[in-house]
Design an enzyme around this catalytic site. Sequence first.
Site, mmCIF file in Angstrom:
data_model
loop_
_atom_site.group_PDB
_atom_site.id
_atom_site.type_symbol
_atom_site.label_atom_id
_atom_site.label_comp_id
_atom_site.label_asym_id
_atom_site.label_seq_id
_atom_site.Cartn_x
_atom_site.Cartn_y
_atom_site.Cartn_z
ATOM 1 C CG ASP A 1 -2.049 1.034 1.095
ATOM 2 O OD1 ASP A 1 -1.779 2.146 0.609
ATOM 3 O OD2 ASP A 1 -3.189 0.709 1.492
ATOM 4 C CG ASP B 1 -17.330 -9.694 -3.848
ATOM 5 O OD1 ASP B 1 -16.552 -8.887 -4.397
ATOM 6 O OD2 ASP B 1 -17.619 -9.627 -2.634
ATOM 7 C CD GLU C 1 -20.015 -4.696 -9.926
ATOM 8 O OE1 GLU C 1 -20.528 -3.733 -9.297
ATOM 9 O OE2 GLU C 1 -19.073 -5.366 -9.490
ATOM 10 C CG HIS D 1 -19.415 -6.012 -3.428
ATOM 11 N ND1 HIS D 1 -18.102 -6.403 -3.304
ATOM 12 C CD2 HIS D 1 -19.480 -4.770 -2.893
ATOM 13 C CE1 HIS D 1 -17.401 -5.448 -2.734
ATOM 14 N NE2 HIS D 1 -18.220 -4.427 -2.459
#
Length: 261
Positions: A37, A123, A128, A147
Amino acid sequence: MNTELAGKTLGIVGVGNVGRRVARFAGAIGMRVLGYDKYVPADEVRRRGAEPVGSLDELLPQVDVLTCHTPLTPETHHMIDERALARMKPGAILINTSRGPVHSERAVFEALVRSGLAAAGLDVFEQEPSPVDNPLFNLDNVVCSGHVAGVTLEANREASLQVTAEILRVLRGERPKDLANPDVWPRPAQQPLSRPDGGAALRRRRPAGDARRPAGAPRPHALAGRGRGRRLGLRHEPRLPPGRRRVLAHAVRLAELRSAR
């Protein structure tokens, strides 16, 4: 034949609120946890339960399982593409539960069919809802789900408490804990609004019935303001269904009790 996660290496892309919890779970079952990160300092990544890695290119060849927990930005769009997948070791597993366009579906499909990617758990999808003819749905080594992992009674309650606690902080003049635009704080000193007539005109225009509680309406839930001797009240909103009013009132009360601990 199944394989165990203990002893395997998990790579976490995005060691934020979700990534740090995944790190804790993975460490509990004996996985080696690496974290990438670029916006979290290395010492903080360690505190969150992962061994920091300096770049995505450095992370990919080391992991048995790669899991993505990043927001969707121009920087993370198609971050997991053909090049990234080619750097992963044969037999590795990809998991993306962040945002669909973080991975390239075409690249993931090709890696699952023709390269060494062993499996994928998804997911989220680039489009979408995903079309029913998405080729990923035809593969035996892909696990797909909605999700909805965070849609629970506990999560909804926690979200209500968090929002109402933030409202109370603002009303008390305190800095919110989760401030999306921190540049607006601290706020300049605000002077109370005043009128030359002392507000008499406003009082004259107010309908006489406004000061009274409507029949059948819930009583205001007055909350003590910390250190100021003030009381915060939940005003009656006629358009809010009674059930929602009760839920909001209880949420405000619980949030105040939690913040007073």
